[in-house]
Design a protein around this motif. Structure first.
Motif, mmCIF file in Angstrom:
data_model
loop_
_atom_site.group_PDB
_atom_site.id
_atom_site.type_symbol
_atom_site.label_atom_id
_atom_site.label_comp_id
_atom_site.label_asym_id
_atom_site.label_seq_id
_atom_site.Cartn_x
_atom_site.Cartn_y
_atom_site.Cartn_z
ATOM 1 N N ASP A 115 0.829 -1.215 0.000
ATOM 2 C CA ASP A 115 0.000 0.000 0.000
ATOM 3 C C ASP A 115 0.862 1.263 0.000
ATOM 4 N N GLU A 116 2.053 1.200 0.590
ATOM 5 C CA GLU A 116 2.964 2.348 0.535
ATOM 6 C C GLU A 116 3.498 2.533 -0.884
ATOM 7 N N LEU A 117 3.746 1.434 -1.554
ATOM 8 C CA LEU A 117 4.194 1.500 -2.944
ATOM 9 C C LEU A 117 3.102 2.099 -3.834
ATOM 10 N N ALA A 118 1.850 1.702 -3.573
ATOM 11 C CA ALA A 118 0.729 2.238 -4.349
ATOM 12 C C ALA A 118 0.574 3.741 -4.125
ATOM 13 N N LEU A 119 0.794 4.194 -2.897
ATOM 14 C CA LEU A 119 0.705 5.624 -2.594
ATOM 15 C C LEU A 119 1.812 6.394 -3.320
ATOM 16 N N LEU A 120 3.015 5.851 -3.321
ATOM 17 C CA LEU A 120 4.112 6.494 -4.043
ATOM 18 C C LEU A 120 3.836 6.556 -5.544
ATOM 19 N N GLU A 121 3.294 5.493 -6.093
ATOM 20 C CA GLU A 121 2.990 5.466 -7.527
ATOM 21 C C GLU A 121 1.931 6.502 -7.881
ATOM 22 N N ALA A 175 2.702 10.177 -10.370
ATOM 23 C CA ALA A 175 2.025 10.545 -11.611
ATOM 24 C C ALA A 175 2.174 12.030 -11.925
ATOM 25 N N ASP A 176 2.444 12.847 -10.911
ATOM 26 C CA ASP A 176 2.615 14.291 -11.118
ATOM 27 C C ASP A 176 4.048 14.669 -11.471
ATOM 28 N N GLY A 177 4.948 13.713 -11.509
ATOM 29 C CA GLY A 177 6.328 13.991 -11.891
ATOM 30 C C GLY A 177 7.221 14.314 -10.705
ATOM 31 N N GLY A 178 8.530 14.243 -10.943
ATOM 32 C CA GLY A 178 9.503 14.576 -9.913
ATOM 33 C C GLY A 178 9.809 13.460 -8.945
ATOM 34 N N ILE A 179 9.182 12.298 -9.144
ATOM 35 C CA ILE A 179 9.415 11.133 -8.289
ATOM 36 C C ILE A 179 9.752 9.947 -9.191
ATOM 37 N N ARG A 180 10.864 9.289 -8.889
ATOM 38 C CA ARG A 180 11.268 8.115 -9.670
ATOM 39 C C ARG A 180 11.064 6.867 -8.820
ATOM 40 N N MET A 181 10.274 5.942 -9.331
ATOM 41 C CA MET A 181 10.000 4.707 -8.616
ATOM 42 C C MET A 181 11.208 3.769 -8.695
ATOM 43 N N ALA A 206 18.353 -2.995 5.639
ATOM 44 C CA ALA A 206 18.595 -4.424 5.800
ATOM 45 C C ALA A 206 17.931 -5.199 4.672
ATOM 46 N N PRO A 207 18.527 -6.277 4.205
ATOM 47 C CA PRO A 207 17.924 -7.085 3.135
ATOM 48 C C PRO A 207 16.528 -7.557 3.523
ATOM 49 N N GLY A 208 15.609 -7.486 2.558
ATOM 50 C CA GLY A 208 14.256 -7.975 2.766
ATOM 51 C C GLY A 208 13.337 -7.031 3.504
ATOM 52 N N THR A 209 13.789 -5.808 3.784
ATOM 53 C CA THR A 209 12.942 -4.886 4.557
ATOM 54 C C THR A 209 12.025 -4.038 3.683
ATOM 55 N N VAL A 210 12.301 -3.933 2.392
ATOM 56 C CA VAL A 210 11.481 -3.087 1.522
ATOM 57 C C VAL A 210 10.937 -3.886 0.353
ATOM 58 N N VAL A 211 9.782 -3.453 -0.142
ATOM 59 C CA VAL A 211 9.221 -4.041 -1.358
ATOM 60 C C VAL A 211 9.493 -3.140 -2.554
ATOM 61 N N GLY A 212 10.096 -2.001 -2.296
ATOM 62 C CA GLY A 212 10.409 -1.025 -3.328
ATOM 63 C C GLY A 212 10.561 0.331 -2.677
ATOM 64 N N GLY A 213 10.409 1.372 -3.479
ATOM 65 C CA GLY A 213 10.535 2.714 -2.934
ATOM 66 C C GLY A 213 10.553 3.744 -4.034
ATOM 67 N N ALA A 214 11.087 4.887 -3.728
ATOM 68 C CA ALA A 214 11.110 5.985 -4.696
ATOM 69 C C ALA A 214 12.196 6.970 -4.314
ATOM 70 N N LYS A 215 12.529 7.825 -5.274
ATOM 71 C CA LYS A 215 13.432 8.943 -5.009
ATOM 72 C C LYS A 215 12.746 10.222 -5.460
ATOM 73 N N ILE A 216 12.672 11.186 -4.539
ATOM 74 C CA ILE A 216 12.079 12.489 -4.833
ATOM 75 C C ILE A 216 13.193 13.402 -5.322
ATOM 76 N N ALA A 217 13.088 13.890 -6.544
ATOM 77 C CA ALA A 217 14.218 14.520 -7.227
ATOM 78 C C ALA A 217 14.688 15.857 -6.654
ATOM 79 N N PRO A 218 13.814 16.840 -6.389
ATOM 80 C CA PRO A 218 14.332 18.201 -6.153
ATOM 81 C C PRO A 218 14.895 18.457 -4.761
ATOM 82 N N ASP A 219 14.853 17.494 -3.869
ATOM 83 C CA ASP A 219 15.154 17.769 -2.475
ATOM 84 C C ASP A 219 16.652 17.964 -2.217
#
Length: 413
Positions: free
Chosen positions: A117-123, A127-133, A146-159
């Motif tokens: 659900d966190e991945l879905a929120l990031l996606e 959609a508005d740009g500036g975030i790379r999944m 730590a290995p196995g702690t995330v299912v994915g993530g994102a990087k917010i570009a302008p920060d």
């Protein structure tokens, strides 16, 4: 304690005032009360316009919310007015880091998704740009989790990221070199409005005597209730107290950007207002009511010396309690251990941050012609403060007072 850790005195730098009474009663185009990031931003905007500026600060060093934070300039997580101020502040941070000589990096921000659900929120936000999944492998390669702690993530570009313990002081020293006068160990005690009929300007009353100014900007954050209590009550300004820690920990690799989690996503405007945020919030609060009870924002930054900033809890009251619960701080440490996979980090420092909080994100109000109160009333002062300060000065300058301060015929008692 070294100067780098406690903050250098505001009197460092050419042109900085010492708080002596010799210059009081003199006139300035702009008087700023408060040497936090908003006050410094107002002074910066004014001196760039060629105006004479004095900054009045009751302490001898910057010691408030502008140093008690992560140094995270979280621009891409904002929306609306906050995003506009953040974008404007970004350019000022880049210029000031170069001119004032402090550490700043165009880091972006990493956001760890530990549930679908966190991945879905990031996606949805991306959609508005500036975030790379990022998929799980990409995120694990980018951050020391730590290995196995995330299912994915994102990087917010302008920060951006800076070291809050040095940035404000370096900015103040730079402003002093540009001619801004700093009067420290000096408390603002009251205001006398100007008189359009006689052409006199506002007078700022201080513990060392009056200061005459064409414009006065009160940039005192939560302490606005000390100078303008009716305004603070009307705007619902309270104090948000938070617990933070600095630790030495064995990370698998450096943390090259501020790192947010799902607890952060349900706080920041760009994410919290999306429909997907409700699902994340309900799950997190259901799974961890203990963390919800301390209003956790689980986030991290690493300083240039390698130490790691952990945080943070939140408690809002009109008068902040000075007592910090050990259970809340231990929860912060435990969650860091789970995310990064280290054990027994050495706690170097603990502290309480306090910032203004109200139903609105910004408080900007003209108290009289040429007298403006300006506070960022949520926890994004470092992110937006320099951009907001520009608007605060413009609001003050739009008043009917003459740009060049004129003294009253009689000095107030």
């Amino acid at each position: 304690m070294s100067a780098a850790r406690r903050g250098a005195p505001l009197t460092n730098g050419a042109g900085a005032g010492t708080g002596s009474s010799s210059g009081f009663g003199s006139a300035f185009d702009v008087a700023v009360v408060g040497a936090g990031i908003v006050g410094l931003g107002v002074a910066y905007a004014a001196v760039q316009r060629g105006l004479s500026v004095v900054v009045v600060e009751r302490r001898t060093r910057i010691a408030g919310a502008s140093i008690r934070n992560f140094g995270h300039l979280c621009i891409g997580a904002q929306t609306g007015t906050a995003r506009r101020y953040g974008d404007a502040a970004r350019e000022k941070w880049l210029a000031l880091s170069r001119d004032a000589g402090f550490w700043l990096r165009e880091s972006g921000t990493l956001v760890a998704a530990r549930h679908a659900d966190e991945l879905a929120l990031l996606e949805a936000a991306a959609a508005d740009g500036g975030i790379r999944m990022l998929d799980a492998a990409e995120f694990t390669a980018a951050a020391p989790v730590a290995p196995g702690t995330v299912v994915g993530g994102a990087k917010i570009a302008p920060d951006l990221q800076t070291n809050p313990r040095e940035a404000g002081e370096k900015i103040a020293a730079h402003l002093a070199r540009l001619g801004v006068e700093f009067r420290v160990r000096t408390a603002a005690t009251g205001l006398v409005p100007g008189d359009a009929a006689t052409g006199t300007s506002p007078t700022l009353l201080t513990s060392r005597g009056p200061i005459f100014a064409g414009r006065v900007v009160l940039a005192v954050n939560h302490d606005i209730d000390e100078l303008a209590p009716e305004l603070a009550e009307r705007a619902g300004v309270e104090r948000c107290a938070l617990d933070m820690l600095r630790v030495q920990a064995a990370l698998s690799r450096p943390l090259d950007a501020p790192l947010l989690t799902g607890w952060s996503l349900i706080r920041y405007g760009r994410f919290a207002g999306l429909p997907e945020a409700a699902t994340v919030r309900a799950r997190l609060h259901g799974e961890r009511p203990d963390l919800a009870a301390i209003d956790l924002n689980q986030m991290y930054t690493q300083l240039p010396d390698g130490s790691l900033l952990l945080g943070d809890t939140h408690a809002t009251e009109t008068t902040a309690s000075p007592f910090q619960a050990e259970d809340g701080q231990q929860a912060i440490i435990d969650e860091a251990c789970r995310l990064f996979g280290f054990t027994a980090p050495r706690v170097i420092e603990r502290w309480q941050g306090v910032y203004a909080k109200s139903p609105e994100e910004f408080l900007l109000e003209s108290l009289a012609d040429g007298i403006v109160a300006a506070s960022v009333t949520t926890g994004i002062g470092m992110t937006t403060g320099l951009g907001f300060a520009e608007h605060a000065l413009e609001t003050a300058l739009a008043g009917n007072r003459p740009n060049r301060a004129r003294r009253h015929e009689q000095q107030p008692h």
